[in-house]
Design a protein around this motif. Structure first.
Motif, PDB file in Angstrom:
ATOM      1  N   ASP A   1      46.315  34.900  24.671  1.00 32.73           N
ATOM      2  CA  ASP A   1      46.959  35.641  23.741  1.00 32.73           C
ATOM      3  C   ASP A   1      46.613  37.500  24.066  1.00 32.73           C
ATOM      4  OD1 ASP A   1      48.343  33.900  22.731  1.00 32.73           O
ATOM      5  OD2 ASP A   1      46.870  33.490  21.196  1.00 32.73           O
ATOM      6  N   GLN A   2      45.403  37.339  24.364  1.00 35.36           N
ATOM      7  CA  GLN A   2      44.802  38.807  24.744  1.00 35.36           C
ATOM      8  C   GLN A   2      45.289  39.327  26.000  1.00 35.36           C
ATOM      9  OE1 GLN A   2      43.303  39.436  21.754  1.00 35.36           O
ATOM     10  NE2 GLN A   2      43.706  37.356  21.470  1.00 35.36           N
ATOM     11  N   GLY A   3      46.097  38.536  26.756  1.00 33.80           N
ATOM     12  CA  GLY A   3      46.355  38.855  28.255  1.00 33.80           C
ATOM     13  C   GLY A   3      45.473  38.512  29.198  1.00 33.80           C
ATOM     14  N   VAL A   4      44.409  37.495  28.885  1.00 34.03           N
ATOM     15  CA  VAL A   4      43.335  37.509  30.075  1.00 34.03           C
ATOM     16  C   VAL A   4      43.424  35.836  30.272  1.00 34.03           C
ATOM     17  CG1 VAL A   4      40.718  37.267  30.246  1.00 34.03           C
ATOM     18  CG2 VAL A   4      41.626  38.936  28.830  1.00 34.03           C
ATOM     19  N   SER A   5      43.522  35.553  31.743  1.00 31.49           N
ATOM     20  CA  SER A   5      43.743  34.361  32.137  1.00 31.49           C
ATOM     21  C   SER A   5      42.701  34.130  33.443  1.00 31.49           C
ATOM     22  CB  SER A   5      45.230  34.030  32.567  1.00 31.49           C
ATOM     23  OG  SER A   5      45.677  35.057  33.686  1.00 31.49           O
ATOM     24  N   GLN A   6      42.320  32.808  33.592  1.00 27.57           N
ATOM     25  CA  GLN A   6      41.599  32.613  34.527  1.00 27.57           C
ATOM     26  C   GLN A   6      42.258  32.201  35.951  1.00 27.57           C
ATOM     27  OE1 GLN A   6      38.817  29.148  33.757  1.00 27.57           O
ATOM     28  NE2 GLN A   6      37.223  29.794  35.271  1.00 27.57           N
ATOM     29  N   VAL A   7      41.614  32.778  36.790  1.00 25.20           N
ATOM     30  CA  VAL A   7      42.206  32.315  38.431  1.00 25.20           C
ATOM     31  C   VAL A   7      40.957  31.865  39.128  1.00 25.20           C
ATOM     32  CG1 VAL A   7      43.846  34.015  38.193  1.00 25.20           C
ATOM     33  CG2 VAL A   7      41.683  34.780  39.066  1.00 25.20           C
ATOM     34  N   ARG A   8      41.420  31.536  40.343  1.00 23.64           N
ATOM     35  CA  ARG A   8      40.415  30.720  41.258  1.00 23.64           C
ATOM     36  C   ARG A   8      39.036  31.353  41.270  1.00 23.64           C
ATOM     37  NH1 ARG A   8      41.282  28.829  47.537  1.00 23.64           N
ATOM     38  NH2 ARG A   8      39.189  27.676  47.704  1.00 23.64           N
ATOM     39  N   ASP A   9      38.885  32.901  41.453  1.00 23.70           N
ATOM     40  CA  ASP A   9      37.863  33.203  41.720  1.00 23.70           C
ATOM     41  C   ASP A   9      37.218  34.247  40.690  1.00 23.70           C
ATOM     42  OD1 ASP A   9      37.278  32.229  44.362  1.00 23.70           O
ATOM     43  OD2 ASP A   9      38.904  33.731  44.935  1.00 23.70           O
ATOM     44  N   GLY A  10      37.893  34.017  39.321  1.00 24.24           N
ATOM     45  CA  GLY A  10      37.568  34.908  38.156  1.00 24.24           C
ATOM     46  C   GLY A  10      38.508  34.928  37.220  1.00 24.24           C
ATOM     47  N   TRP A  11      38.853  36.119  36.733  1.00 20.38           N
ATOM     48  CA  TRP A  11      39.581  36.307  35.492  1.00 20.38           C
ATOM     49  C   TRP A  11      40.543  37.514  35.680  1.00 20.38           C
ATOM     50  CZ3 TRP A  11      39.627  32.947  31.397  1.00 20.38           C
ATOM     51  CH2 TRP A  11      38.400  31.939  31.285  1.00 20.38           C
ATOM     52  N   LEU A  12      41.696  37.522  35.172  1.00 28.93           N
ATOM     53  CA  LEU A  12      42.740  38.723  35.256  1.00 28.93           C
ATOM     54  C   LEU A  12      42.939  39.127  34.030  1.00 28.93           C
ATOM     55  CD1 LEU A  12      45.105  37.618  38.397  1.00 28.93           C
ATOM     56  CD2 LEU A  12      42.994  39.390  38.386  1.00 28.93           C
ATOM     57  N   SER A  13      43.331  40.193  33.725  1.00 28.59           N
ATOM     58  CA  SER A  13      43.712  40.899  32.445  1.00 28.59           C
ATOM     59  C   SER A  13      45.040  41.766  32.794  1.00 28.59           C
ATOM     60  CB  SER A  13      42.690  41.767  31.755  1.00 28.59           C
ATOM     61  OG  SER A  13      43.261  42.446  30.663  1.00 28.59           O
ATOM     62  N   THR A  14      46.100  41.551  31.868  1.00 26.61           N
ATOM     63  CA  THR A  14      47.332  42.254  32.129  1.00 26.61           C
ATOM     64  C   THR A  14      46.898  43.926  31.868  1.00 26.61           C
ATOM     65  OG1 THR A  14      47.632  41.758  29.545  1.00 26.61           O
ATOM     66  CG2 THR A  14      48.788  40.327  31.193  1.00 26.61           C
ATOM     67  N   GLU A  15      45.928  44.022  31.273  1.00 26.78           N
ATOM     68  CA  GLU A  15      45.747  45.516  31.110  1.00 26.78           C
ATOM     69  C   GLU A  15      45.193  46.208  32.284  1.00 26.78           C
ATOM     70  OE1 GLU A  15      42.458  46.090  28.441  1.00 26.78           O
ATOM     71  OE2 GLU A  15      43.536  45.439  26.711  1.00 26.78           O
ATOM     72  N   VAL A  16      44.624  45.321  33.453  1.00 27.74           N
ATOM     73  CA  VAL A  16      44.325  45.780  34.647  1.00 27.74           C
ATOM     74  C   VAL A  16      44.465  44.764  35.595  1.00 27.74           C
ATOM     75  CG1 VAL A  16      42.520  47.688  34.070  1.00 27.74           C
ATOM     76  CG2 VAL A  16      41.807  45.362  34.044  1.00 27.74           C
ATOM     77  N   PRO A  17      45.715  44.486  36.124  1.00 28.80           N
ATOM     78  CA  PRO A  17      46.223  43.219  36.744  1.00 28.80           C
ATOM     79  C   PRO A  17      45.576  43.090  38.109  1.00 28.80           C
ATOM     80  CG  PRO A  17      48.137  44.741  36.377  1.00 28.80           C
ATOM     81  CD  PRO A  17      46.803  45.458  35.515  1.00 28.80           C
TER      82      PRO A  17
END
Length: 250
Positions: free
Chosen positions: A15-31
């Motif tokens: 909901d905050q735009g943060v999701s986990q990917v294979r090697d870490g995390w991504l935020s929609t603020e700094v994709p």
């Protein structure tokens, strides 16, 4: 295996735009920037306590975030919230969160570090924190030592060095009755001497040490006994005493 608490935390991060990917995390603020779990904790953990929900739900969400990220900083935000103008946090939920995770088989380093350097080193919180995570339950641990209770007791004893001696001594004395806790109690006594804020009374600590059934060759057992016999209370008050003990016992 992901728990319900972790799943709720994952949904909240989404909901905050943060999701986990294979090697870490991504935020929609700094994709285009891959974030570490630590960066996620520093950037978003505090926002949990701004959520328009009951404090109990905030605490449970924060612990879910701790489970998901496994970062000490999440425990810092929990403590900040507890000390804030809106605090304290609901004590039953707060300490139950600690107890459950101290009993779990998974690594608990973030929690034990939090207890050690934050709750136990602070004279305003040490007594309450120690009672909640072990002192109140030590009789049950000794009488009915399940794997989970033993795991919690060992972890707390090992990081209990800064707890004031009058607070922890009754729990230490009760722990002596259960040999399965002796190695952890030895580590607690050793930390009580070596930690910067460690606290013990030499004669009482020596009496406990002499009751422990420890493996032959336990490292630093002879040295600890020597400094206690000599009446030293803390390594940093008598910095040469430990070196002298090492030379004498070698």
């Amino acid at each position: 295996m992901e728990t319900q608490a972790m799943a709720r935390a994952r949904r909240w991060l989404a909901d905050q735009g943060v999701s986990q990917v294979r090697d870490g995390w991504l935020s929609t603020e700094v994709p285009d920037v891959l974030l570490t779990a630590g960066q996620v904790a520093h950037s978003w953990a505090g926002d949990v306590f701004a959520e328009d929900v009951q404090a109990t739900d905030q605490v449970r969400l924060a612990f879910g975030l701790l489970d998901l990220l496994d970062e000490y900083w999440v425990t810092c935000e929990i403590r900040f919230a507890n000390k804030s103008a809106e605090g304290p946090l609901p004590a039953d939920v707060l300490w139950d969160g600690y107890r459950q995770r101290l009993e779990a088989a998974r690594d608990a380093e973030a929690l034990t570090y939090s207890l050690w350097v934050d709750w136990f080193e602070d004279r305003d919180t040490a007594a309450t924190a120690f009672a909640e995570v072990l002192g109140n339950d030590i009789d049950q641990v000794v009488a009915e030592p399940s794997e989970a209770l033993l795991r919690r007791a060992r972890r707390v004893l090992e990081c209990s060095g800064p707890v004031p001696w009058p607070v922890k001594e009754p729990t230490y004395r009760t722990s002596v009755r259960l040999p399965a806790l002796h190695p952890a109690l030895f580590k607690g006594l050793r930390a009580s001497y070596h930690d910067v804020y460690g606290d013990l009374e030499p004669a009482a600590a020596l009496a406990l040490l002499d009751q422990l059934d420890l493996p032959a060759g336990t490292q630093h057992l002879a040295e600890l006994r020597r400094v206690l016999v000599e009446g030293h209370k803390n390594h940093y008050r008598s910095p040469r005493a430990w070196d002298d003990a090492i030379r004498s016992c070698s």
